[in-house]
Write a protein that holds these residues in place. Sequence first.
Motif, mmCIF file in Angstrom:
data_model
loop_
_atom_site.group_PDB
_atom_site.id
_atom_site.type_symbol
_atom_site.label_atom_id
_atom_site.label_comp_id
_atom_site.label_asym_id
_atom_site.label_seq_id
_atom_site.Cartn_x
_atom_site.Cartn_y
_atom_site.Cartn_z
ATOM 1 N N PHE A 46 0.833 -1.196 0.000
ATOM 2 C CA PHE A 46 0.000 0.000 0.000
ATOM 3 C C PHE A 46 0.873 1.254 0.000
ATOM 4 N N GLU A 49 -1.331 4.940 4.546
ATOM 5 C CA GLU A 49 -2.074 4.342 5.648
ATOM 6 C C GLU A 49 -3.568 4.570 5.467
ATOM 7 N N GLY A 50 -4.351 3.833 6.258
ATOM 8 C CA GLY A 50 -5.788 4.056 6.261
ATOM 9 C C GLY A 50 -6.131 5.383 6.919
ATOM 10 N N CYS A 65 -7.594 3.879 -2.145
ATOM 11 C CA CYS A 65 -6.642 2.851 -1.718
ATOM 12 C C CYS A 65 -5.583 2.684 -2.809
ATOM 13 N N CYS A 127 -9.864 -2.271 2.460
ATOM 14 C CA CYS A 127 -9.270 -2.441 1.138
ATOM 15 C C CYS A 127 -8.316 -3.629 1.249
ATOM 16 N N GLN A 128 -8.575 -4.678 0.483
ATOM 17 C CA GLN A 128 -7.855 -5.938 0.674
ATOM 18 C C GLN A 128 -7.303 -6.455 -0.656
ATOM 19 N N THR A 136 -4.367 -5.877 4.189
ATOM 20 C CA THR A 136 -5.610 -5.128 4.359
ATOM 21 C C THR A 136 -5.312 -3.725 4.847
ATOM 22 N N LEU A 137 -6.033 -2.778 4.298
ATOM 23 C CA LEU A 137 -5.966 -1.388 4.729
ATOM 24 C C LEU A 137 -7.344 -0.999 5.256
ATOM 25 N N ARG A 138 -7.393 -0.401 6.475
ATOM 26 C CA ARG A 138 -8.658 -0.114 7.146
ATOM 27 C C ARG A 138 -8.986 1.374 7.056
#
Length: 320
Positions: A46, A49-50, A65, A127-128, A136-138
Motif C-alpha cells: 500500500f 495508511e488508512g 486505496c 481495502c484488501q 488489508t488497509l482499514r
Amino acid sequence: MAANTPQKLLYFVFVSLALPLVLNCKGQYEHFRNHESVFKEYQPYFEHEGSNMSTVAGQDVSFQCGVRNLGDRYVSWLRASDSQVLTTGWTKFTGDRRVKVIPADRSHTWGLGIRNVTPSDTGFYLCQVNTEPKITLRFHLSVTKSFAFIPGNNERYVQTGSQLELKCRISKTVLPGENPPIIEWTRNGTLEPRMGNHVRSSPAVFNKAQNSVESTLRIDSVTLDDSGIYKCTSNAASEATVTVLVTSGEQRAAIVEENSGRSGHSNLNKYLVVVCGLLPALLLHMRVTIDHITSPSVLSGLSGPTTQKIVSSRLMVPSK
C-alpha cells in the motif's frame, strides 16, 4: 582505412538493429514495474495508511486505496460490520445502488464511493489484496444525523404588514470540499416556492463562526394567510417546527387584554392561597400570646381596669 570500413559498417548496422530491441526491453520492464508487475518477486504494498472520515447524512463519500505491484492480483472492498464483499476488481457484488467502484485505470488507486450516506453506513471499510497472507488497509466512516432547530419561541405572534424572519440552523461542520446539505421550508405542507411572491428563502450556507449550516426564510409583508406551522427539513437532520400566528391590530389588542385579565386573576388567586395558608398560624400565635400574658404570674402584678380588659379579651378567643 579501407579494411576498417566494413567493420565500422557492420558495427553501425548491429547498433542500429540492437538499440531498438534494448529500448523496447527497458520499456517493457518499466511497464511491468510501474503498471503492476507480474513478476512474483514484486509483492504488492500500500502507498499510504488508512484514514478516518466524518460526515453528515446525505453527503457523498469516497475512499482511496493506492496499491503498488498489484500484478495479477485483485483489490477488494469489504464492509467490516457484516464481512460483506462490496467490490472485487471492476466487479460490484452488492445490490446497493449507492455503492460504486472507482477502478485504478492508469493510476495505482482503487476507490470505493458511497452516495447519500446514512448513519447506518458508519463503520470500518477494508481495502484488501488477495495475497498469501492477505494484506488489508482499514478506513473508518462516521456518519451523524444533525438536529435542526429554529432559534426563538415555538410560537410567534406577528402583526399584519410586518416583516417575519425565520432562521433554520443545523449544528454540523461541513468538511472542506463538501457541499452544505439542502434545507427546505414548508408551511402547512406547502413548499416555500408556492407560499407566494412575498416569501423567499436563502440557500443553505455554512456559518464557520457558529459551526452550523443555516437557511433563512423571509416574509416581507405578512398577511393573515401566512399563519400556520412552518417546518425546515433536510436530509442531514431532523425537522424543526415553529407556529406563526398572524393577527390584525384589533385581534392583537384583544389578545393582550385577555392575557392581562388572566394575569390579574392569577395573581389574586395566589394572594388568597397565601392568606388562607397563614391564617391558622396567625390565630394560633395570638392564642399562645394571650395565654402567656393572662397567666397568674403575669396577672399577679396587675390590678384594676387593665386586668379586666385582658380577661375580657381572653374570653373572646374561642377554645379548640
